[in-house]
Every structure is written in structure tokens, then in C-alpha cells.
Design an enzyme around this catalytic site. Structure first.
Site, PDB file in Angstrom:
ATOM      1  N   ASP A 206       0.841  -1.199   0.000  1.00  0.00           N
ATOM      2  CA  ASP A 206       0.000   0.000   0.000  1.00  0.00           C
ATOM      3  C   ASP A 206       0.878   1.251   0.000  1.00  0.00           C
ATOM      4  O   ASP A 206       1.885   1.311   0.717  1.00  0.00           O
ATOM      5  CB  ASP A 206      -0.892  -0.032   1.243  1.00  0.00           C
ATOM      6  CG  ASP A 206      -1.904   1.093   1.277  1.00  0.00           C
ATOM      7  OD1 ASP A 206      -2.698   1.190   0.330  1.00  0.00           O
ATOM      8  OD2 ASP A 206      -1.900   1.855   2.257  1.00  0.00           O
ATOM      9  N   GLU A 256      15.135 -14.754   0.307  1.00  0.00           N
ATOM     10  CA  GLU A 256      15.526 -15.851   1.197  1.00  0.00           C
ATOM     11  C   GLU A 256      14.660 -17.092   0.965  1.00  0.00           C
ATOM     12  O   GLU A 256      15.070 -18.212   1.282  1.00  0.00           O
ATOM     13  CB  GLU A 256      15.368 -15.418   2.658  1.00  0.00           C
ATOM     14  CG  GLU A 256      16.332 -14.323   3.100  1.00  0.00           C
ATOM     15  CD  GLU A 256      16.006 -13.828   4.512  1.00  0.00           C
ATOM     16  OE1 GLU A 256      15.128 -14.446   5.168  1.00  0.00           O
ATOM     17  OE2 GLU A 256      16.604 -12.832   4.945  1.00  0.00           O
TER      18      GLU A 256
END
Length: 545
Positions: A206, A256
């Protein structure tokens, strides 16, 4: 740049069609008039049948709901109105079983004034470590620290009892985080990992261009006598250089997870930035994966203007190795059926007062859907747009929920007209939105019986079945999804025509006259019945070459 045919499956997001779910308005499983997580779960087969690759769920966190859930009080739980965290886990698992990935909203610019850290800041007092996590400042002579305006009307600073002011770029109930503070940085690192570890495939960020602020707090210029909210270069609270450091940190966290069986986790940015050169900075290789292209959403129904926007977008994003991400509507904008049915000067404004031709709007919306889904890159569908829902522009004033209504002194109706709950079946409200006759949190029109998912599923020529056909062809045709396009320069004025290898052509007639159908092997799909060898006005056709 590697083309779509040679990209690994893990790059699914580069061509994905993502369906936006606004949870309060999607489906109500427990019969309280408000949509919930179990309602989404119950409708997953509908979404699988529609043919989308992923869903993006607007905020589902605990919240006072003073801004539709974008005022978050706890980033690691589910709003009790939407049931429980265990239900969210089940939704993720069931969606994955159907081949649907799940993205959720991240709201990093601000939280709710009910967030424990903000309540602690209010109690702790001036100069405290707790206040340092937000933007608390002293004013001068009873005036706020700056002249910055708030998105929903009024100023962006609110004074509290001890005389200090806190910054809220949106509603008064949404204090801005201070992203210069290490506690805030570490907290959002942990929030990302919390949801990634639960199986979420990514986040929609957002206001991804707003977290970093100019610490010198300069005033903004005036426009027509009022502080501007325009995102000019150098704006102290939008598109500041520091925002890219935040995104790079998040990208490293997402990476990751790249080698897990589920594959990479991804981000899509909400950043209303023009021109496309500025937006492209957010999707460089070490930042966010994609960003909504809002220039098409704001574009007139005009062939020349649309082509310029498409070219400018693709050229600038391809230059940094990113795909384009197209969007026609969302929970913050007037639905494009209504937008395309009115004078373009008033397309984004004038709810309830600007004359709208919904038949024309629907015709153009059908053509726009084929245009969007034929363009290179990814695409987003806002819930209900596959049904051809119009904006509800005559909601009773007493039902309006958007903070814009109150902050504007009841002069701007806000975004509720795009958030009216979905009609699923039946002949009258609540159209099987829930298991009871309890009316939903926003009232539905009495004339939506023909627009229910049930009614449209049985009509081969419906808007819903157009979307289903387009998504099936898009998934099967090797020329669609990520890749390139080549404009057909011999197309007549007012006609957008482009080819994509191998063997695909899209023709959209935005002129005032029927256009000749170019040579082709067969017609794959048309938004309107063709008139012999002519493409009707405001119609689109997909051709196999």
C-alpha cells in the site's frame, strides 16, 4: 531480456492474472452481513473456474475499520469479523491446492491509532522512545509543524492534549510510522517473515512510495491557494529516495525464500507515479517485483492516448527488466464500466452527478478487458469487474463508510460505490452474498439480478463468460502473457492493432466507424458479434494468424 517462453516457472508473477478480493464485500459465510475468510474459501472453486493465477486479499488484519481495514491495529492476526488466523491458514492451503497463489496487503506507511505502539506513544509523553517510532513534533503559535495536506481532506497533523502534533497523511486515525527508526524497520522485517512462513506468496504494498519523509519537514507549494498533494519531484512525503532502501531490504527477505518448494515470494507496488520513468525505479532488479500501471486506468478511451501510455510503460519497465502490470479498476477507483460510460473529462470524478451511459460503458469494458489481457505482462481484475458491475453512485448518505465523506464535510462521497458486496445469485438483495437475508454492510442495488454470477454463468454471451474464455485462451496461447508486442502500423486511425509472436493479433476499434478485419486464420474471441468482415465500434477481437 529473456522472453516468456524461456523464463522459469518460478517467474509466474511476470505474466500472472491476479484477482483482487475486498474481503468485507466478497462473500459472507457466517451470515452477519460482512464478508469473511470462510466466504472466500467457499468461492475458491469459482475463482479457479474463472481461471486466475492468484488472488490479492485487501487488508484482513484486526482494525477499527475507520478506513476499510487500512488502519491496522495488529499485523500478525485476522480481524475477528473475518474469523480466525486458522481460517486464513486453511484458505492459503486450499487456494494452493487449486493452483491459486495468495497475496495479501501490507500497509507500511501508517497503522491504526489502536495499534499498541501508538497507544504507548500517547501515554509516554514528549521526547519518549515510544514517540520516536512515529512523527510527533511541536508546532509554533498553535499551528501544525507543516502545511502538508491529508489524503482524505484537511491537514495531515493532529494535535493532542500535551500540545504536540502527530503526522497522518491519510485519516486522523492512521498515524504515520517513522521509517528512520530501527524499531519500525525490524518490526516490518518480522511481519514479512511471519506471513511468508505461513505460506503467503507475496504482498501488495500500500502506498509504496510514501514511507520515507524529508526529515527537514519543508512545506509544500500552494495550488489554487491550498497545499498541493501533487507528487512533484522533491515532494517531502512522496517518492523520497529513502523509500528505495526499504524496498531493497524487503526484496532481500523475499529472496531468502526463493529456493523453498513454494518458490519465490513477490511484491507488487501501489505507487501512483507518472511518468513511467519514475515508476520504473521501484521495479529494478533489487527492489519490488512489479508495480501497478495506473496510467492506463486514468487514460481516456482514445486510441492515440492509450498507445502512448502502453508504449511509455513497456519501454521504461523493460529497460529495467521488469514486466508491466495492467489494471483497470480497484477498490479505490470508480469501476471502469461507469468510467467508460461518461465524458472522459469527468471519468474519475463526479460520482452521482455526471450522466453515465452504462450500456456504452459495458461495451467498452468488454473491449478493454480483451485489450488488458492481450498486453505483455501481468494483469489484475477487481472483484465484480468480471461481472460487469457498475459503480453504485446513489448509495444513501447514511450508509457511506469511507472516511473521505466525513473529512470532506460531506462534499465528497468517497470510494464506497466500488465496494458494494458482490451479487452471487437470486433475484433480489442480498443476492446470496451470505446464507441469510440479512442485508450486507453496504446496500446493493435492486436491479442487479441479471448481473449475479449465477445468472451470467448460464448466459454464453455474458461478461463473465467473456472473461472465462479470455483467461483460458491467455493461459493456452504461447503468444500471450509476458513478452513483446509489435504495432500494426497499417491500422486505420482510431484502431489499436498489435501482433504478438507466435501468431496472435489483437484489434480494438476505438474509432467512430466499423473497421476492416485484418487477414487472419481464425477468430479466437470477440467482445461483440462481428458484422461480417468488420470490427464494430468499441469492440475488440483476438485473431489467430
Amino acid at each position: 531480456m529473456t522472453d516468456a517462453a524461456t523464463r522459469p516457472v518460478d517467474d509466474w508473477w511476470r505474466s500472472a492474472v491476479v484477482y483482487q478480493v475486498y474481503p468485507r464485500s466478497f462473500a459472507d459465510a457466517n451470515g452477519d452481513g460482512v464478508g469473511d475468510v470462510d466466504g472466500i474459501r467457499a468461492r475458491l472453486p469459482y475463482l479457479a473456474d474463472l481461471g486466475v493465477d492468484a488472488i490479492w486479499i485487501s487488508p484482513w488484519y484486526p482494525s477499527p475499520l475507520l478506513d476499510g481495514g487500512y488502519d491496522v491495529s495488529d499485523y500478525r492476526d485476522i480481524n475477528p469479523d473475518f474469523v480466525t488466523l486458522a481460517d486464513a491458514d486453511a484458505l492459503i492451503e486450499e487456494a494452493h491446492a487449486l493452483g491459486i497463489r495468495v497475496l495479501i496487503d501490507l500497509v507500511p506507511n501508517h497503522c491504526s491509532w489502536e495499534h499498541p505502539w501508538f497507544k504507548a506513544a500517547l501515554e509516554a509523553g514528549k521526547g519518549s522512545p515510544e514517540r520516536a517510532r512515529f512523527w510527533f513534533r511541536d508546532g509554533e503559535d498553535g499551528q501544525p509543524p507543516t502545511n502538508w495536506p491529508a489524503a482524505f481532506g484537511g491537514g495531515a497533523w493532529q494535535q493532542i492534549d500535551d500540545g504536540q502534533w502527530y503526522l497522518h497523511l491519510f485519516d486522523i486515525s492512521q498515524p504515520d510510522w517513522n521509517w528512520d527508526h530501527p524499531d519500525v524497520i525490524a518490526e516490518f522485517d518480522a511481519i514479512l517473515r511471519f506471513w511468508f512462513d505461513r505460506g503467503v506468496d507475496g504482498f501488495r504494498i500500500d502506498v509504496a512510495d510514501s514511507m520515507a519523509k524529508d526529515p527537514t519537514l519543508p512545506d509544500v507549494p500552494l495550488k489554487d491557494g491550498q497545499p498541493t498533494r501533487e507528487k512533484y519531484v522533491g515532494n517531502p512525503f512522496y517518492d523520497q529516495p529513502g523509500v528505495h532502501t526499504i524496498h531493497q531490504r524487503w526484496r532481500a527477505i523475499a529472496d531468502e525464500y526463493a529456493d523453498t518448494p513454494q518458490g519465490p515470494r513477490v511484491f507488487v507496488a501501489e505507487a501512483w507515479l507518472s511518468p513511467a520513468e519514475r515508476l520504473a525505479q521501484y521495479v529494478r532488479a533489487d527492489e519490488l517485483h512489479s508495480a501497478f500501471n495506473f496510467d492506463v486506468l486514468r487514460c481516456s478511451w482514445d486510441a492515440k492516448e492509450l498507445r502512448e501510455v502502453i508504449d511509455h510503460t513497456t519501454e521504461n519497465l523493460w529497460a529495467v527488466g521488469a514486466p508491466a502490470t495492467w489494471v483497470l479498476s480497484n477498490h479505490d477507483t470508480i469501476r471502469h464500466r461507469s468510467r467508460y460510460g461518461r465524458d472522459q473529462r469527468d471519468a474519475l470524478e463526479g460520482a452521482g452527478v455526471v450522466p453515465t451511459n452504462l450500456e456504452l460503458g459495458l461495451r467498452r469494458a468488454r473491449a478493454a478487458a480483451l485489450l488488458e489481457l492481450a498486453l505483455p505482462g501481468g494483469a489484475y481484475i477487481y472483484q465484480g469487474d468480471e461481472l460487469g458491475l457498475p459503480e453504485v453512485e446513489d448509495l444513501p448518505e447514511e450508509s457511506l463508510d469511507d472516511p473521505t465523506w466525513e473529512r470532506s464535510g460531506h462534499t465528497v462521497r468517497g470510494r464506497d460505490g466500488a465496494r458494494v458486496p458482490i451479487p452471487w445469485g437470486g433475484a433480489e438483495p442480498p443476492y446470496e452474498f451470505g446464507p441469510s437475508d440479512l442485508q450486507p454492510w453496504l446496500p446493493q442495488p435492486d436491479n442487479w439480478a441479471a448481473l449475479t454470477a449465477e445468472a451470467e454463468a448460464g448466459d454464453p454471451d455474458s461478461h463473465l463468460n467473456l472473461y472465462k474464455a479470455a483467461l483460458r485462451i491467455r493461459r493456452e496461447h504461447p503468444g500471450l502473457g509476458e513478452g513483446r508486442l509489435a504495432w500494426d502500423e497499417d491500422a486505420p486511425a482510431g484502431v489499436l492493432s498489435f501482433t504478438r509472436d507466435p501468431g496472435f493479433r489483437c484489434v480494438v476499434n476505438l474509432s467512430e466507424h466499423p473497421a476492416d478485419l485484418p487477414p487472419h486464420a481464425n477468430i479466437l474471441l470477440a467482445s461483440e458479434p462481428l458484422a461480417g468482415d468488420k470490427v464494430p465500434v468499441d469492440a475488440a477481437v483476438w485473431l489467430q494468424l
